[in-house]
Design a protein around this motif. Structure first.
Motif, PDB file in Angstrom:
ATOM      1  N   TRP A   1      -4.909 -15.189  13.856  1.00 34.71           N
ATOM      2  CA  TRP A   1      -3.523 -15.634  13.995  1.00 34.71           C
ATOM      3  C   TRP A   1      -3.337 -17.112  13.706  1.00 34.71           C
ATOM      4  O   TRP A   1      -4.210 -17.940  13.982  1.00 34.71           O
ATOM      5  CB  TRP A   1      -3.055 -15.362  15.429  1.00 34.71           C
ATOM      6  CG  TRP A   1      -3.063 -13.917  15.762  1.00 34.71           C
ATOM      7  CD1 TRP A   1      -4.126 -13.201  16.227  1.00 34.71           C
ATOM      8  CD2 TRP A   1      -1.984 -13.005  15.617  1.00 34.71           C
ATOM      9  NE1 TRP A   1      -3.752 -11.878  16.388  1.00 34.71           N
ATOM     10  CE2 TRP A   1      -2.447 -11.735  16.018  1.00 34.71           C
ATOM     11  CE3 TRP A   1      -0.658 -13.132  15.191  1.00 34.71           C
ATOM     12  CZ2 TRP A   1      -1.636 -10.595  16.014  1.00 34.71           C
ATOM     13  CZ3 TRP A   1       0.150 -12.007  15.189  1.00 34.71           C
ATOM     14  CH2 TRP A   1      -0.339 -10.755  15.590  1.00 34.71           C
TER      15      TRP A   1
ATOM     16  N   GLY B   1       2.587  -4.998  23.759  1.00 33.31           N
ATOM     17  CA  GLY B   1       3.343  -4.811  24.979  1.00 33.31           C
ATOM     18  C   GLY B   1       4.166  -6.061  25.260  1.00 33.31           C
ATOM     19  O   GLY B   1       4.100  -7.046  24.527  1.00 33.31           O
TER      20      GLY B   1
ATOM     21  N   HIS C   1       5.809  -6.561  14.825  1.00 33.73           N
ATOM     22  CA  HIS C   1       5.356  -6.531  13.437  1.00 33.73           C
ATOM     23  C   HIS C   1       6.555  -6.480  12.489  1.00 33.73           C
ATOM     24  O   HIS C   1       7.460  -5.651  12.660  1.00 33.73           O
ATOM     25  CB  HIS C   1       4.465  -5.314  13.226  1.00 33.73           C
ATOM     26  CG  HIS C   1       3.926  -5.176  11.853  1.00 33.73           C
ATOM     27  ND1 HIS C   1       4.411  -4.255  10.944  1.00 33.73           N
ATOM     28  CD2 HIS C   1       2.954  -5.847  11.204  1.00 33.73           C
ATOM     29  CE1 HIS C   1       3.746  -4.358   9.809  1.00 33.73           C
ATOM     30  NE2 HIS C   1       2.852  -5.318   9.945  1.00 33.73           N
TER      31      HIS C   1
ATOM     32  N   GLN D   1       8.205 -13.237  17.440  1.00 33.07           N
ATOM     33  CA  GLN D   1       8.131 -13.221  18.895  1.00 33.07           C
ATOM     34  C   GLN D   1       9.367 -13.900  19.459  1.00 33.07           C
ATOM     35  O   GLN D   1       9.564 -15.098  19.272  1.00 33.07           O
ATOM     36  CB  GLN D   1       6.875 -13.928  19.416  1.00 33.07           C
ATOM     37  CG  GLN D   1       6.737 -13.842  20.928  1.00 33.07           C
ATOM     38  CD  GLN D   1       5.477 -14.503  21.452  1.00 33.07           C
ATOM     39  OE1 GLN D   1       4.990 -15.477  20.895  1.00 33.07           O
ATOM     40  NE2 GLN D   1       4.924 -13.958  22.546  1.00 33.07           N
TER      41      GLN D   1
ATOM     42  N   TYR E   1       4.661 -11.535  11.991  1.00 34.95           N
ATOM     43  CA  TYR E   1       5.193 -11.028  13.253  1.00 34.95           C
ATOM     44  C   TYR E   1       6.255 -11.975  13.766  1.00 34.95           C
ATOM     45  O   TYR E   1       6.226 -13.182  13.480  1.00 34.95           O
ATOM     46  CB  TYR E   1       4.090 -10.921  14.311  1.00 34.95           C
ATOM     47  CG  TYR E   1       3.093  -9.810  14.086  1.00 34.95           C
ATOM     48  CD1 TYR E   1       2.119  -9.916  13.110  1.00 34.95           C
ATOM     49  CD2 TYR E   1       3.128  -8.649  14.860  1.00 34.95           C
ATOM     50  CE1 TYR E   1       1.199  -8.889  12.896  1.00 34.95           C
ATOM     51  CE2 TYR E   1       2.215  -7.620  14.662  1.00 34.95           C
ATOM     52  CZ  TYR E   1       1.258  -7.755  13.682  1.00 34.95           C
ATOM     53  OH  TYR E   1       0.349  -6.730  13.484  1.00 34.95           O
TER      54      TYR E   1
ATOM     55  N   GLY F   1       6.852  -9.725  23.689  1.00 28.03           N
ATOM     56  CA  GLY F   1       5.672  -9.505  22.868  1.00 28.03           C
ATOM     57  C   GLY F   1       5.980  -9.685  21.396  1.00 28.03           C
ATOM     58  O   GLY F   1       7.135  -9.796  20.991  1.00 28.03           O
ATOM     59  N   LEU F   2       4.934  -9.724  20.598  1.00 27.36           N
ATOM     60  CA  LEU F   2       5.119  -9.890  19.158  1.00 27.36           C
ATOM     61  C   LEU F   2       5.535  -8.569  18.526  1.00 27.36           C
ATOM     62  O   LEU F   2       5.101  -7.494  18.945  1.00 27.36           O
ATOM     63  CB  LEU F   2       3.829 -10.387  18.510  1.00 27.36           C
ATOM     64  CG  LEU F   2       3.489 -11.854  18.729  1.00 27.36           C
ATOM     65  CD1 LEU F   2       2.895 -12.082  20.107  1.00 27.36           C
ATOM     66  CD2 LEU F   2       2.543 -12.355  17.646  1.00 27.36           C
TER      67      LEU F   2
ATOM     68  N   PHE G   1      -1.364 -10.344  26.746  1.00 27.96           N
ATOM     69  CA  PHE G   1      -0.772  -9.253  25.974  1.00 27.96           C
ATOM     70  C   PHE G   1      -1.816  -8.187  25.680  1.00 27.96           C
ATOM     71  O   PHE G   1      -2.975  -8.476  25.396  1.00 27.96           O
ATOM     72  CB  PHE G   1      -0.225  -9.754  24.636  1.00 27.96           C
ATOM     73  CG  PHE G   1       1.025 -10.571  24.743  1.00 27.96           C
ATOM     74  CD1 PHE G   1       0.983 -11.951  24.610  1.00 27.96           C
ATOM     75  CD2 PHE G   1       2.244  -9.963  24.955  1.00 27.96           C
ATOM     76  CE1 PHE G   1       2.135 -12.716  24.702  1.00 27.96           C
ATOM     77  CE2 PHE G   1       3.409 -10.708  25.048  1.00 27.96           C
ATOM     78  CZ  PHE G   1       3.347 -12.087  24.920  1.00 27.96           C
TER      79      PHE G   1
ATOM     80  N   GLN H   1      -0.172 -10.306   7.533  1.00 21.20           N
ATOM     81  CA  GLN H   1       0.967  -9.727   8.255  1.00 21.20           C
ATOM     82  C   GLN H   1       1.811 -10.842   8.878  1.00 21.20           C
ATOM     83  O   GLN H   1       1.287 -11.892   9.236  1.00 21.20           O
ATOM     84  CB  GLN H   1       0.461  -8.772   9.347  1.00 21.20           C
ATOM     85  CG  GLN H   1      -0.440  -7.668   8.812  1.00 21.20           C
ATOM     86  CD  GLN H   1      -1.001  -6.782   9.891  1.00 21.20           C
ATOM     87  OE1 GLN H   1      -0.383  -6.561  10.936  1.00 21.20           O
ATOM     88  NE2 GLN H   1      -2.208  -6.241   9.649  1.00 21.20           N
TER      89      GLN H   1
ATOM     90  N   LEU I   1       3.785  -6.295   6.172  1.00 20.30           N
ATOM     91  CA  LEU I   1       2.380  -6.447   5.765  1.00 20.30           C
ATOM     92  C   LEU I   1       2.330  -6.525   4.262  1.00 20.30           C
ATOM     93  O   LEU I   1       3.018  -5.753   3.563  1.00 20.30           O
ATOM     94  CB  LEU I   1       1.562  -5.257   6.262  1.00 20.30           C
ATOM     95  CG  LEU I   1       0.078  -5.165   5.915  1.00 20.30           C
ATOM     96  CD1 LEU I   1      -0.667  -4.407   7.007  1.00 20.30           C
ATOM     97  CD2 LEU I   1      -0.171  -4.498   4.569  1.00 20.30           C
TER      98      LEU I   1
ATOM     99  N   PHE J   1       4.842 -15.667  13.345  1.00 21.06           N
ATOM    100  CA  PHE J   1       3.397 -15.836  13.209  1.00 21.06           C
ATOM    101  C   PHE J   1       2.883 -15.080  11.991  1.00 21.06           C
ATOM    102  O   PHE J   1       3.316 -13.950  11.723  1.00 21.06           O
ATOM    103  CB  PHE J   1       2.671 -15.270  14.443  1.00 21.06           C
ATOM    104  CG  PHE J   1       2.934 -16.018  15.710  1.00 21.06           C
ATOM    105  CD1 PHE J   1       4.039 -15.721  16.488  1.00 21.06           C
ATOM    106  CD2 PHE J   1       2.078 -17.020  16.135  1.00 21.06           C
ATOM    107  CE1 PHE J   1       4.300 -16.402  17.664  1.00 21.06           C
ATOM    108  CE2 PHE J   1       2.318 -17.713  17.312  1.00 21.06           C
ATOM    109  CZ  PHE J   1       3.428 -17.405  18.074  1.00 21.06           C
TER     110      PHE J   1
END
Lengths: 114, 110
Positions: free
Chosen positions: B100, A106, B45, B37, B35, B42-43, A91, B33, B48, B88
């Motif tokens: 992470w 991405g 957001h 997925q 996230y 992709g992750l 990524f 934060q 926060l 996450f």
């Protein structure tokens, strides 16, 4: 904005071949990150650029991996020679000065080395 | 490296129920934060929370932060099938490099 654009989406290559992954960050973002994700190891930061300059490459596994950011709108991650253990999803993410928006990722490149 | 640890690793609930995920971390932070997925993507957001905040809301999301216990929780109320994803947590010490967790896999059953 189209978001962070990565190419290719999928890559299958033979062991020993060179692989180049590409990333176009969001315009105006000054930080760019390359990550690798696997089931076993989760998300691993490979390298971090700020204003096109590599700041932290301690996560790059070994000399086979290299990354460049020649300008603010393009970055590459190269693996040469590739090995089966490099198989993962890679990524690219970018972020700007406003931390409230976090990172924008991405869609990733799924790399399979056979 | 992973600082955060999510708990549980996997969670399966019925649509409409609330889902709570927890995150613990080890060092002092500037912000934390969350996230999401989706499979093969992709992750994204979500939210926060800064170290001087205790609670934050965004739509059906509620995040709490307890810096004395070095832990955070993410509550998703009135869950929907579309909430099925991995979640996450990531901690930021203020140097823009997120650390992470391993993620919680959430499954919403119809």
């Amino acid at each position: 904005d189209a978001g962070v654009i990565q190419s290719p989406r999928h890559e299958v290559t033979e062991m020993g071949q060179e692989v180049t992954l590409r990333c176009k960050p969001i315009s105006g973002h000054n930080s760019l990150f390359w990550y690798r994700q696997t089931m076993m190891r989760g998300l691993e930061l490979l390298i971090y650029f700020n204003n096109n300059v590599p700041i932290d490459d301690s996560g790059m596994p070994e000399d086979r991996f290299s990354a460049k950011m020649p300008n603010a709108s393009f970055s590459t991650l190269k693996i040469q020679p590739s090995e089966p253990r490099d198989s993962a999803v890679y990524f690219c993410a970018s972020s700007g000065d406003d931390i409230n928006y976090g990172y924008t990722f991405g869609s990733g490149t799924r790399l399979t080395v056979v | 490296s992973q600082q955060g640890e999510e708990d549980p690793q996997a969670l399966s609930i019925q649509e409409g129920e609330n889902a709570t995920m927890n995150c613990s971390y080890k060092t002092s932070i500037n912000n934390l934060q969350w996230y999401r997925q989706n499979s093969g993507r992709g992750l994204v957001h979500l939210i926060l929370i800064r170290s001087n905040e205790r609670e934050k809301h965004s739509g059906r999301l509620r995040v709490t932060l307890d810096t004395s216990k070095k832990s955070s929780s993410l509550l998703i109320t009135a869950s929907r099938a579309a909430d099925t994803a991995s979640y996450f947590c990531a901690t930021d010490k203020g140097n823009y490099q997120l650390i992470w967790g391993a993620g919680t896999k959430l499954i919403i059953k119809p």
